[in-house]
Write an enzyme that holds these catalytic residues in place. Structure first.
Site, mmCIF file in Angstrom:
data_model
loop_
_atom_site.group_PDB
_atom_site.id
_atom_site.type_symbol
_atom_site.label_atom_id
_atom_site.label_comp_id
_atom_site.label_asym_id
_atom_site.label_seq_id
_atom_site.Cartn_x
_atom_site.Cartn_y
_atom_site.Cartn_z
ATOM 1 N N GLY A 204 -4.233 5.647 -5.596
ATOM 2 C CA GLY A 204 -3.557 6.302 -6.707
ATOM 3 C C GLY A 204 -4.083 7.682 -7.012
ATOM 4 C CG LEU A 230 0.638 4.546 -4.600
ATOM 5 C CD1 LEU A 230 1.314 5.814 -4.168
ATOM 6 C CD2 LEU A 230 0.329 4.567 -6.088
ATOM 7 C CG ASP A 231 -2.121 5.798 -2.204
ATOM 8 O OD1 ASP A 231 -1.407 6.600 -1.584
ATOM 9 O OD2 ASP A 231 -2.603 6.051 -3.311
ATOM 10 C CD GLU A 232 -2.435 -1.703 -0.697
ATOM 11 O OE1 GLU A 232 -2.789 -1.991 0.455
ATOM 12 O OE2 GLU A 232 -2.991 -2.147 -1.712
#
Lengths: 288, 288, 288, 288
Positions: A204, A230-232
């Protein structure tokens, strides 16, 4: 010393069963192609097989469509997804940025010096700041501002540019906007993002601030494919930098930049050299 | 080349105001002590000042209690916490372990070869497995089994051993039990734990499994002070190891061990050399 | 998650010509063996081909001698040197040391915990110091003192022990004696030495002293095969450690030890897993 | 979080005697200056003392010349060489290059983004290739070709440019010419060179070729002060990059570039922040 001749690249994956390597290498040998390098991997956890072959075709009359036809016949029982990439294939790349230019500058440097065999065809930003850098490299620069209200509209413009420029790969080189689920899906598997932390740590916003608060002794960067989380998305490469108590947030930001750009470069290089395979939420990266 | 003479170590911290360095160095000079090395740091965020001085006292008649008395008079306006450590101070250390022995083996090796200037006085485990290793080093080994029901009772036994052996530092060298809040408080600031991930990533149980699931390209280890928050104590040192898709969980476990033991060793060494200062939830580590 | 099943390992090298990969993989497939992992490399400079295959033989009735016979027939036109290694092959290893014990201690730790799948059958030293460590591991320890006058005689004793213990690999774990040319030749390709510098920098005696004199900011270690040239044998693995101006020679010595032992361990592990191939004065190391 | 205020920097070195730290810190305190950070080091081998202090002067009326006068009076018995550097001092830097642009591009990027607080006033090259890059940054570019016959003449031109542009630091950013002894002396202590190996390994020409021949598993880079001995000047910083058997010379060249530029940047940054001290043939680098 001699220079390396650029090879054709064959990549494939399929469920792990006996004969997967053989069907590939036998076809190569029987067709008179010279296999220069093989990497293969059977993942016991996912039950999938991955292979990457660099080969020099027999001297005359090599035809990719003949290869296609012939190999398809042999591979049909393996449920194999495969692809052939020609020597020195030069993918068309769109770069998206915001205001930080360290990753963009690095990619453009490697593009103009030939270190990265890509064609940067367009740069898209939600800010006007980096236009001059684009100009100097003679690359079209589109400033598409974005607000919460105009996100979907702006993303539609982005999509349209991506298509207009016949884009093979999108690189998010510190593009500081959360993409909509629709946009993520649109980019699935063909967009690489750099996140300025060692994911999954510090997901994040403002990861260096988070890292500073925790008093970590190392900061990192992660290049990964874009997906819905998100960011995964599946991780391609990571890098780290040692820090200490005397480094404030602004120092982490500065020190992290060198890691971010090298990590992003490594990921893009591996991707365009067809070294990266999706394997569920993970990746296989051969010889990266 | 000459051998380094072991110095006295002076450490202090206090709120940042003018004259903090001066009050220390002036006293050293006026007392005829030779300052060999100084590290200082003012943290603008926390507003605290930290200093570590290595010094060789004037030749004759140096007395720590005179130092205490004289320096206290000078330092009284600075609200300073300070300590004097004699040359080659050799803290009494208790090690707690479960079944993994790589950290214990490493600490004992460095203890017996003099690389770590500590006196390992007792080893406490919730399993009997590592008794032979302790025996060979002629160190008492206490097997104190633990269950959910007996946790507090077992911890009381541990405390009593820690006191019986006049312990200065407790090292949790892969002790695989969550300590009770009471025990954490008891150990506050004088116990170092090794966690097998790059904290705050992969807190809690089975971090290598978590790391594998995420497909990370690096695994890490973190040595930190024990406090009330699970795996959230102030970080002293961290280390990383590059991994790839071909490494299964058991490979991460094996590869991580080398990082764990070196990271724990570094933290213990810095601690006993008085290089580590608590700074809120963070640490200051001089010359680590 | 499942545990990895130990595979058979097939290794080969030969001049680079077309069909080298194919002859291997085709035989595997036609014989019903399951190929789990392949690494191959064609060295354009040396014109040699190298391949390492991990495979699980078809369920019943696998016979290495049948493999030998069948594969020999197919490989005869390739001038191929090849070998088959059974699952969990456990080579008999002799370790030679002098007084420093950090590498020995590390190898013995990994031996006794199963991290290194070797059988340490004998320890040979020109000093008596490390006998207790050997004893605790229940390994015969031979103290064979050496002087300039007795070198050849001592080496004859060493050879005789190497043979008596049916040794597959000799590890020079900080054995601080220059071997005679005859001994080097005797050990050619089956002895690994650790040198405490990043070769070819700081060859010969007292490399940490040399490094300190030069004011380097990194010290290193190199594990290499023994050959006739002092500290010039083919390099298998290297490691480095950052240092600074505050580190005296004794600090370099201490800091270097962690790198030495991990570097030596990596080399031994790669060697016994049949990942290392000689390629002139260089090595090929697959997946190391 | 607050931003760090730029401090004044005081640096000094002198023979090691008692009172060296005190004379500095006492003056700071008595003058009402706030000491923010101190690093000091006494080198037992060379018998020299080094100190670097960051301080914020008392609010009003700070005058460097008063500092000079007052401190000189106090320091006169210490045979101290000392200097005062004002906040955000921005040295005038001349960069010399040949054809490789990776280091130049990196320095210019950090210059234009403020990461390196320098003023690049002139770029001098023995080739015309990099003029466009200089132009885009609006920096004068001088193409001064060189041959064996014209070396001294060309160097005279270089000197004259260095003087004309009132240069404080010269950076040899892959300037591929051996300097004459006279030029080396002229640049002594104020020129930093990047060499593409881990010195003292692979001195001289074509270090990556040398490294490849030796089959090393790591390549490195070294930034050092220029002095009379080719590639033997005092080392400021070093970096390394892991490589393997599949990397040909051209790959080492490419991979090494990232290390070269970061290593050179680190050295230049440490130099301009007054963190580097000459100590015989070695350097002291504080907090680098």
């Amino acid at each position: 010393m001699t220079t390396k001749i650029a090879p054709w690249i064959f990549t494939a994956s399929c469920p792990s069963i006996i004969g997967t390597v053989d069907v590939v290498t036998r076809y190569m040998a029987e067709s008179g192609h010279y296999v220069d390098e093989i990497h293969s991997f059977d993942d016991r956890e996912s039950g999938r097989f991955f292979i990457r072959v660099e080969f020099l075709p027999k001297k005359e009359g090599f035809s990719a469509s003949v290869f296609d036809q012939e190999f398809s016949a042999r591979a049909k029982d393996f449920n194999m997804e495969w692809a052939l990439t020609e020597p020195n294939h030069r993918p068309r790349v769109a770069i998206m940025v915001s205001k930080y230019d360290h990753c963009l500058n690095d990619l453009l440097y490697r593009f103009r010096t030939g270190q990265l065999n890509i064609d940067v065809t367009v740069i898209i930003s939600n800010h006007p700041d980096l236009e001059e850098l684009a100009k100097w490299h003679r690359i079209p620069y589109y400033h598409l501002p974005i607000t919460a209200e105009t996100k979907l509209e702006q993303e539609a413009q982005v999509k349209s540019l991506i298509e207009q420029y016949d884009t093979e790969l999108v690189v998010l080189a510190r593009y500081m906007q959360v993409l909509s689920p629709d946009m993520c899906e649109y980019l699935d598997g063909r967009a690489i993002n750099i996140h300025h932390s060692l994911l999954p740590g510090f997901k994040g916003a403002r990861p260096y601030h988070q890292a500073w608060e925790k008093g970590v002794k190392m900061v990192g960067a992660t290049a990964h494919y874009v997906n819905n989380d998100l960011d995964e998305g599946p991780i391609i490469s990571q890098g780290i930098q040692v820090v200490n108590h005397a480094h404030y947030v602004e120092d982490l930001v500065a020190k992290g930049q060198d890691i971010e750009r090298v990590t992003l470069f490594n990921a893009v290089k591996c991707h365009i050299e067809k070294r990266v395979f999706l394997n569920g939420k993970r990746t296989v990266v051969f010889g990266g």
